[in-house]
Design a protein around this motif. Structure first.
Motif, PDB file in Angstrom:
ATOM      1  N   ASN A  95       0.821  -1.213   0.000  1.00  0.00           N
ATOM      2  CA  ASN A  95       0.000   0.000   0.000  1.00  0.00           C
ATOM      3  C   ASN A  95       0.856   1.265   0.000  1.00  0.00           C
ATOM      4  OD1 ASN A  95      -2.342  -1.534   0.035  1.00  0.00           O
ATOM      5  ND2 ASN A  95      -2.495  -1.522   2.271  1.00  0.00           N
ATOM      6  N   TYR A  99       1.279   4.501  -3.286  1.00  0.00           N
ATOM      7  CA  TYR A  99       1.162   5.957  -3.343  1.00  0.00           C
ATOM      8  C   TYR A  99       2.516   6.663  -3.248  1.00  0.00           C
ATOM      9  CZ  TYR A  99       1.621   6.341   1.786  1.00  0.00           C
ATOM     10  OH  TYR A  99       2.072   6.301   3.082  1.00  0.00           O
ATOM     11  N   ASP A 174     -11.700   1.253  -0.173  1.00  0.00           N
ATOM     12  CA  ASP A 174     -10.761   1.922   0.736  1.00  0.00           C
ATOM     13  C   ASP A 174      -9.572   2.505  -0.015  1.00  0.00           C
ATOM     14  OD1 ASP A 174     -12.309   1.323   2.910  1.00  0.00           O
ATOM     15  OD2 ASP A 174     -11.073  -0.337   3.634  1.00  0.00           O
ATOM     16  N   TYR A 175      -9.300   1.988  -1.207  1.00  0.00           N
ATOM     17  CA  TYR A 175      -8.149   2.450  -1.975  1.00  0.00           C
ATOM     18  C   TYR A 175      -8.356   3.835  -2.582  1.00  0.00           C
ATOM     19  CZ  TYR A 175      -5.629  -1.892  -1.409  1.00  0.00           C
ATOM     20  OH  TYR A 175      -4.936  -2.944  -0.862  1.00  0.00           O
ATOM     21  N   VAL A 178      -5.752   6.018  -1.253  1.00  0.00           N
ATOM     22  CA  VAL A 178      -4.446   5.992  -1.911  1.00  0.00           C
ATOM     23  C   VAL A 178      -4.356   7.125  -2.927  1.00  0.00           C
ATOM     24  CG1 VAL A 178      -2.958   4.664  -3.458  1.00  0.00           C
ATOM     25  CG2 VAL A 178      -4.072   3.536  -1.526  1.00  0.00           C
ATOM     26  N   VAL A 257      -6.489   7.932   5.857  1.00  0.00           N
ATOM     27  CA  VAL A 257      -6.768   6.492   5.976  1.00  0.00           C
ATOM     28  C   VAL A 257      -7.401   6.183   7.328  1.00  0.00           C
ATOM     29  CG1 VAL A 257      -5.777   4.173   5.845  1.00  0.00           C
ATOM     30  CG2 VAL A 257      -4.832   6.002   4.448  1.00  0.00           C
ATOM     31  N   ALA A 264      -6.370  -0.328   2.730  1.00  0.00           N
ATOM     32  CA  ALA A 264      -5.347   0.520   2.118  1.00  0.00           C
ATOM     33  C   ALA A 264      -4.374   1.094   3.135  1.00  0.00           C
ATOM     34  CB  ALA A 264      -6.007   1.662   1.347  1.00  0.00           C
TER      35      ALA A 264
END
Length: 314
Positions: A95, A99, A174-175, A178, A257, A264
């Motif tokens: 994860n 990014y 949830d990404y 990112v 987050v 993520a």
């Protein structure tokens, strides 16, 4: 005739062996003290690293029953903490890379473009100065000052709706965080990247750029054929700096987050809670996790170390 006498009636003075020996011994003593001082500083800075490393190979009884910098002995040596740390941090490593790598590359490229425009373009100085002033001001804005506006900004952006086609493919929503982290780190890193590249481009040969202009090269062609190939050392400096800052950042990940249970969650967020339980702190597990988290930044520095030294020197 005496050895000190000269044919013209004068005298010469022979070098005093005792004075030379005293000077040599003084120089040797200075070097010994210098090397001892440097060795002491090296030891001082390496003790925490050595203590953390040996702690990561100890069992719980080994941690509580020995000094932090003492190596594990006998039954107190184990690899179990490293295995457990890697199992816990594996998804965080992926994860964070998702990014950190794009944000580093994009911010470096945008910083290079912006700096090139502020140094080699035909803008008037009265237009360049305000832009540069804003960028320099952006370097000094602390993370803490933008946390609330950052949270409010992303709460107003319907990113979940815009990326609905990705969630339809089975990707966890949830990404979306990112994407938020990539854009946030690019925006926050652009000022420092621009300032670093600008200082490098200001020292670039004006004759070479002017010769290319006289040959009819456009501003884009000059950048692509001349400036970009010569920017390798400064790209190494910016990439190492940006990647380290982004990889180790915790504040933005806490805001965007929020929880380590997120699919993520990056490595720094998982590491913050690693080895913490109602029974107490598992220091060996935390130390193993810290070294695993540091490995990517170390690898980046090793990969670009030579160019980094050249870029800093210029």
């Amino acid at each position: 005739m005496s050895n000190d006498a000269r044919t013209d009636g004068g005298t010469v003075t022979e070098a005093d062996p005792g004075a030379s020996a005293g000077l040599l011994s003084g120089l040797d003593a200075y070097r010994v003290l210098l090397y001892l001082g440097l060795l002491g500083m090296l030891t001082f800075f390496l003790i925490p690293i050595e203590s953390g490393l040996v702690t990561s190979f100890k069992t719980a009884s080994g941690v509580s029953g020995s000094l932090p910098f003492a190596p594990p002995t006998g039954g107190t040596f184990t690899f179990e903490k490293w295995r457990a740390a890697f199992d816990a941090l594996g998804r965080g490593l992926i994860n964070s890379a998702l990014y950190a790598i794009p944000a580093t590359v994009i911010s470096a490229l945008l910083g290079s473009f912006t700096a090139y425009g502020l140094t080699q373009s035909n803008w008037k100085q009265k237009y360049k100065a305000p832009v540069l002033a804003l960028l320099v001001a952006g370097v000094f804005i602390p993370y803490q000052a933008v946390l609330v506006p950052l949270s409010q900004f992303w709460s107003m952006i319907p990113l979940q709706e815009w990326l609905g086609f990705l969630w339809a493919l089975g990707i966890n929503n949830d990404y979306a965080s990112v994407i938020e982290l990539i854009i946030t780190h690019v925006a926050y890193g652009l000022p420092i990247c621009t300032v670093l590249f600008r200082s490098y481009y200001k020292n670039m040969s004006d004759e070479m750029i002017e010769a290319a202009r006289l040959d009819g090269a456009s501003i884009r062609r000059i950048y692509r054929r001349i400036v970009l190939p010569l920017s390798g050392p400064m790209f190494a400096v910016v990439l190492i700096y940006q990647f380290t800052q982004i990889w180790n950042d915790l504040l933005f990940t806490l805001v965007l987050v929020q929880t380590e249970s997120s699919a993520a969650a990056p490595i720094v967020l998982i590491l913050a809670g690693l080895g913490t339980s109602l029974e107490g702190q598992d220091f060996a597990l935390r130390m193993a996790g810290a070294f695993i988290a540091a490995l990517p930044t170390l690898a980046v520095y090793i990969a670009f170390g030579e160019e980094f030294a050249e870029g800093v020197a210029t």
